[in-house]
Design an enzyme around this catalytic site. Structure first.
Site, PDB file in Angstrom:
ATOM      1  N   HIS A   1       1.497  90.021  42.188  1.00  0.00           N
ATOM      2  CA  HIS A   1       2.338  90.698  41.177  1.00  0.00           C
ATOM      3  C   HIS A   1       1.626  90.789  39.831  1.00  0.00           C
ATOM      4  CE1 HIS A   1       6.246  91.051  43.300  1.00  0.00           C
ATOM      5  NE2 HIS A   1       5.715  90.084  44.040  1.00  0.00           N
TER       6      HIS A   1
ATOM      7  N   GLU B   1       2.294  92.522  37.334  1.00  0.00           N
ATOM      8  CA  GLU B   1       3.209  92.873  36.228  1.00  0.00           C
ATOM      9  C   GLU B   1       3.819  91.629  35.586  1.00  0.00           C
ATOM     10  OE1 GLU B   1       3.841  92.846  39.347  1.00  0.00           O
ATOM     11  OE2 GLU B   1       5.976  92.541  39.776  1.00  0.00           O
TER      12      GLU B   1
ATOM     13  N   CYS C   1       2.707  93.996  46.485  1.00  0.00           N
ATOM     14  CA  CYS C   1       3.533  93.136  47.343  1.00  0.00           C
ATOM     15  C   CYS C   1       4.304  93.970  48.381  1.00  0.00           C
ATOM     16  CB  CYS C   1       4.438  92.252  46.491  1.00  0.00           C
ATOM     17  SG  CYS C   1       4.875  90.754  47.363  1.00  0.00           S
TER      18      CYS C   1
HETATM   19  N1  GLN Z   1       8.326  89.529  51.461  1.00  0.00           N
HETATM   20  C1  GLN Z   1       8.586  90.816  50.937  1.00  0.00           C
HETATM   21  C2  GLN Z   1       8.433  91.879  52.026  1.00  0.00           C
HETATM   22  O1  GLN Z   1       7.750  91.683  52.964  1.00  0.00           O
HETATM   23  C3  GLN Z   1       7.664  91.137  49.786  1.00  0.00           C
HETATM   24  C4  GLN Z   1       7.926  90.210  48.636  1.00  0.00           C
HETATM   25  C5  GLN Z   1       7.638  90.778  47.297  1.00  0.00           C
HETATM   26  O2  GLN Z   1       7.505  91.995  47.106  1.00  0.00           O
HETATM   27  N2  GLN Z   1       7.582  89.912  46.319  1.00  0.00           N
HETATM   28  O3  GLN Z   1       9.015  92.906  51.929  1.00  0.00           O
END
Ligand code: GLN
Length: 199
Positions: free
Chosen positions: A182, A184, A89
């Protein structure tokens, strides 16, 4: 005796303890000899065998990485091609070489030949779960997307491993793995195991 694999985790934000637990369980399942811990000092970057970037807010994480000297230490090992990385992410965002729209907010590591678009599925209420097919996995994987980025385009030796709604959400380039969901949060350890197999 086989050398102990030492996996450092960036502990700035996000589901750090969940990632540590998943990685430890995955090591146990694969019967690999390893340790997983939060990195506290930039000098530790030179000693670890692999690094994991959890999610969070890529703007905040990249700022802290830069100020703490982690960014330069990690960059050096990326250039030497000696540091396997898994970024999830926000971690995926930081590994990019280019960002669509929000370039100035994040200091990128340029570890993967990809352009990433942050929050590409919308804000918090557009978070969702979906079964996806991942290249090399026999069964579908339940992926959790939370304000997730997408990978707009890839080039060179970057390989696409998964897509959702025809948008790229998981890639691998050499010893570096990036995914916009994610792994995890579900207890399905196959993504962590996939990374361990890359070491
Ligand atoms: N929207 C976040 C970003 O761009 C990422 C979101 C997340 O890690 N769950 O930094």
């Amino acid at each position: 005796m086989v050398k102990k694999i030492s996996i450092g985790v960036i502990g700035v934000q996000g589901a750090v303890s969940e990632h540590i637990a998943s990685m430890k369980n995955a090591l146990r399942e694969t019967k690999a000899n390893g340790e997983v811990f939060v990195i506290k000092h930039k000098d530790e970057i030179n000693e670890i065998d692999a690094i994991l970037f959890p999610g969070g807010e890529s703007t905040t994480i990249s700022k802290i990485l830069y100020k703490s000297g982690f960014h330069d230490a990690i960059s050096k090992r990326i250039k030497e091609n000696t540091l396997p990385i898994m970024g999830t992410c926000a971690g995926c965002v930081i590994l990019a070489s280019d960002l669509k729209d929000t370039k100035k907010d994040v200091t990128l590591l340029s570890a993967i030949n990809m352009q990433v678009q942050r929050n590409a599925f919308g804000r918090q209420r557009e978070s969702f779960e979906k079964y996806i097919d991942i290249k090399g996995f026999t069964d579908p994987y339940n992926a959790v997307f939370i304000r997730a980025p997408v990978i707009n385009k890839v080039w060179g030796n970057c390989k696409v491993l998964a897509k959702v709604n025809n948008r790229i959400i998981m890639v691998k380039q050499g010893n570096i793995l990036a995914l916009s969901f994610h792994p995890e949060l579900t207890g399905d350890l196959r993504v962590h195991r996939y990374f361990i197999d890359m070491l």
